[in-house]
Design an enzyme around this catalytic site. Sequence first.
Site, PDB file in Angstrom:
ATOM      1  N   ASP A  30       0.868  -1.173   0.000  1.00  0.00           N
ATOM      2  CA  ASP A  30       0.000   0.000   0.000  1.00  0.00           C
ATOM      3  C   ASP A  30       0.913   1.235   0.000  1.00  0.00           C
ATOM      4  OD1 ASP A  30      -2.347   1.648   0.420  1.00  0.00           O
ATOM      5  OD2 ASP A  30      -1.716   1.766   2.518  1.00  0.00           O
ATOM      6  N   LEU A  31       0.344   2.408  -0.221  1.00  0.00           N
ATOM      7  CA  LEU A  31       1.168   3.615  -0.313  1.00  0.00           C
ATOM      8  C   LEU A  31       0.999   4.516   0.908  1.00  0.00           C
ATOM      9  CD1 LEU A  31       3.188   4.902  -2.262  1.00  0.00           C
ATOM     10  CD2 LEU A  31       1.304   6.093  -3.330  1.00  0.00           C
ATOM     11  N   ASP A  32      -0.125   5.184   1.028  1.00  0.00           N
ATOM     12  CA  ASP A  32      -0.331   6.134   2.128  1.00  0.00           C
ATOM     13  C   ASP A  32      -0.444   5.395   3.460  1.00  0.00           C
ATOM     14  OD1 ASP A  32      -0.946   8.973   0.867  1.00  0.00           O
ATOM     15  OD2 ASP A  32      -1.868   7.466  -0.414  1.00  0.00           O
ATOM     16  N   ASP A 209      -1.877  -0.478   5.874  1.00  0.00           N
ATOM     17  CA  ASP A 209      -2.157   0.134   7.173  1.00  0.00           C
ATOM     18  C   ASP A 209      -3.623   0.350   7.481  1.00  0.00           C
ATOM     19  OD1 ASP A 209      -2.391   2.341   5.211  1.00  0.00           O
ATOM     20  OD2 ASP A 209      -2.584   3.594   6.996  1.00  0.00           O
TER      21      ASP A 209
END
Length: 254
Positions: A30-32, A209
Site C-alpha cells: 500500500d502507499l499512504d 495500514d
Amino acid sequence: MPRAGESYHVQRTSLPVTSENVGKHALLFDLDGTLAPIAATPEQAHVPAATIETLERLHGLTQGAVAIVSGRPLSQIDTLIHPLVLCGAGLHGAQWREPDGRVHTLPVDTAGVEAMAQTLAPLVARWAGIQLEHKGLSLAVHYRNSPDREQDVKIAAQMALQPHADRFVLQPGKMVVEIKPRQASKAAAIGRLMGMPPFAGRIPVFAGDDLTDEAGFEAVKAMGGVAIKIGEGDSIADWRLPTPAALAGWLALL
C-alpha cells in the site's frame, strides 16, 4: 517481528522474510500510511527518497516482483515514487499496470461518479476542513482536518451513493470515506498480479495500514503469504510494524 496485537519490538532474527530468501518473494505495498507517512492532505504526502532507493534495489533482487497496490490513481503513484515506475494497481484495483507497462482499466460508470461528485460538492463546501477528492473512477471524502464531521461525511457519502449502489460501494478508511467501483478490490488486484510473471510462483508479502488493506491481507494469507499491518488497529495480518519508517528500516535490511 511481533504478531498483530503484540509488542512492536522487532528482532531481526524473527523477520518473516530475510536477505537470504527475499528472492523467493513478491513484495506488494500500500502507499499512504505504509510507504508514505500519513499527511494532512493527499497532496502533502511523500515517499522518502531512501525508501524509493530501497524499493529500486528490491526490484532488482526480486527480478521485478515489486508492486504498489493503492487507492490512488496510477498517475499519482508514479509521481510519489518517481523516478521508479512499478507495475501494480491503482484505485483499489480499478486500474492496473502489467510488468510490460501495459495499463488496463475496469469498465466504470464515469457518469455515475460525476453525479455523486456533484451531490457531494455543495455539502463538503459547507464544512471547513473537509476535502472531496475526485479520482476519476472513484471519490474520497477526507475528514482528517475536521474529525468531528465523521458522521456528517458518512451520511453524505451514503446519500450520494444510494442511487448508484448497484455499481459502487462505500469503502471506509482512516479519516476518509471512499466511493469505489463495486468490482474493484485490493484482493482481486493482488490475485491478478500474482498470476503474472515475475510474481507467479513466488510467496506474496503485502504491507498495508488501513481497512482497505484487510481484503489484501486475506488474499495473501490464502496464498500462504505474509500479511504485515502498519500501525495500530485490529487486523487479520499475522505481523505488525508501528510506522512507515519501521517498514522502511526492515526493507533496508533485505
